[in-house]
Scaffold this active site. Structure first.
Site, short mmCIF file in Angstrom:
data_model
loop_
_atom_site.label_atom_id
_atom_site.label_comp_id
_atom_site.label_asym_id
_atom_site.label_seq_id
_atom_site.Cartn_x
_atom_site.Cartn_y
_atom_site.Cartn_z
CB SER A 52 -0.94 0.00 1.21
OG SER A 52 -0.23 -0.28 2.40
CD GLU A 189 -7.36 -5.67 1.92
OE1 GLU A 189 -6.23 -6.20 1.82
OE2 GLU A 189 -7.61 -4.51 1.50
O1 KIV Z 1 -0.36 -3.45 1.73
C1 KIV Z 1 -1.07 -3.40 2.73
O2 KIV Z 1 -1.22 -2.35 3.38
C2 KIV Z 1 -1.78 -4.60 3.15
C3 KIV Z 1 -2.76 -4.48 4.26
C4 KIV Z 1 -4.01 -3.86 3.76
C5 KIV Z 1 -3.03 -5.77 4.91
O3 KIV Z 1 -1.57 -5.64 2.59
#
Ligand code: KIV
Length: 271
Positions: A52, A189
């Protein structure tokens, strides 16, 4: 209150004990040294260097563009800032799918170059070969099922996954396959809370939820969302603990005002 407050470093073994004792696991994302020091000081059990970062650090629309080199760069800072938390790093899109040898070399690069303690990857039975190969090299692997953002163009939407029976059944089979392959934990998720409960109860490894209800063994959020830095992003599952966007906005405006008025620096703020 954590029974593991005094441990030097959280390990996969301790996370397993937490599941057994019913102590919930706290996990947040982190992408840099400064944030990692604060979160580690607060006592987070797990810091996830999530892909992310592609969204919240680099401003991309999806997680797909971030590279292995960029993930390693983020992870290096987080590892330097975390003295107690277990640090997990996402394997980015294209660094593990369909080729278990490449998956292993990507995971080895992350571990060697960042000093992280484990990796996370998305998918179920289709990535089991990669997971097994990585684990054979002694690298702990966390799975990720449900809404897996690297597959956003397959899903076409960020809406709740596994509401229908077929997808829910597939998710249960995948969760079992990840456990059988040796994953130390799995993220679920954006799936219905009842399904997450069933999976959490059926697995002996910890299940960490995001938008998956209260019955998981732990919870994870994207830190920028949780501290209110991602303006306008307010899905139902998100609890925002502070509004840093407005806080920083006000501070920046006050600074501009002081600079323009020649009110900063004052006599005490100079040499
Ligand atoms: O990349 C991320 O932040 C994630 C979380 C949403 C679990 O994989």
């Amino acid at each position: 209150m954590s029974i593991h407050k005094e441990v030097k470093r959280i390990t996969t073994h301790i996370l397993q004990e937490m599941k057994q004792s019913g102590e919930k696991i706290s996990m947040l994302t982190a992408y840099d040294y400064s944030m990692a020091t604060v979160l580690d000081d607060a006592g987070l059990d797990v810091l996830l260097v999530g892909d992310s970062a592609s969204n919240v650090m680099a401003g991309h629309e999806t997680t797909l563009p971030i590279t292995l080199d960029q993930m390693i760069y983020h992870a290096q800072g987080v590892v330097r800032g975390a003295t107690r938390a277990f640090v997990v790093v996402d394997l980015p899109f294209g660094s593990y799918q369909g080729n278990s040898k490449e998956a292993l070399s990507s995971a080895i690069r992350i571990m060697k170059e960042s000093g992280a303690h484990g990796v996370k990857l998305e998918g179920g039975t289709e990535v089991v070969d990669s997971i097994q190969r990585i684990i054979t090299a002694g690298i702990p692997v966390m799975g990720h099922l449900g809404l897996t953002p690297q597959s956003i163009y397959k899903f076409g939407t960020y809406t709740v996954r596994a509401k229908g029976e077929a997808e829910a059944e597939k998710l249960k089979v995948d969760a079992q396959a990840l456990q059988d392959a040796g994953c130390f934990a799995v993220v679920l998720e954006k799936i219905p809370a009842a399904l997450a409960k069933e999976v959490s109860e059926s697995l002996h490894i910890p299940v960490i939820g995001i938008g998956a209800g209260p019955h998981c063994d732990g919870q994870v959020l994207v830190v920028n969302d949780m501290i209110g830095l991602t303006k306008g992003f307010k899905p139902r599952f998100l609890r925002q603990y502070i509004n840093l966007y407005d806080g920083i906005l006000d501070a920046a405006k006050a600074y501009i005002k002081d600079v323009k008025a020649n009110d900063f620096p004052n006599e005490k703020e100079q040499y």
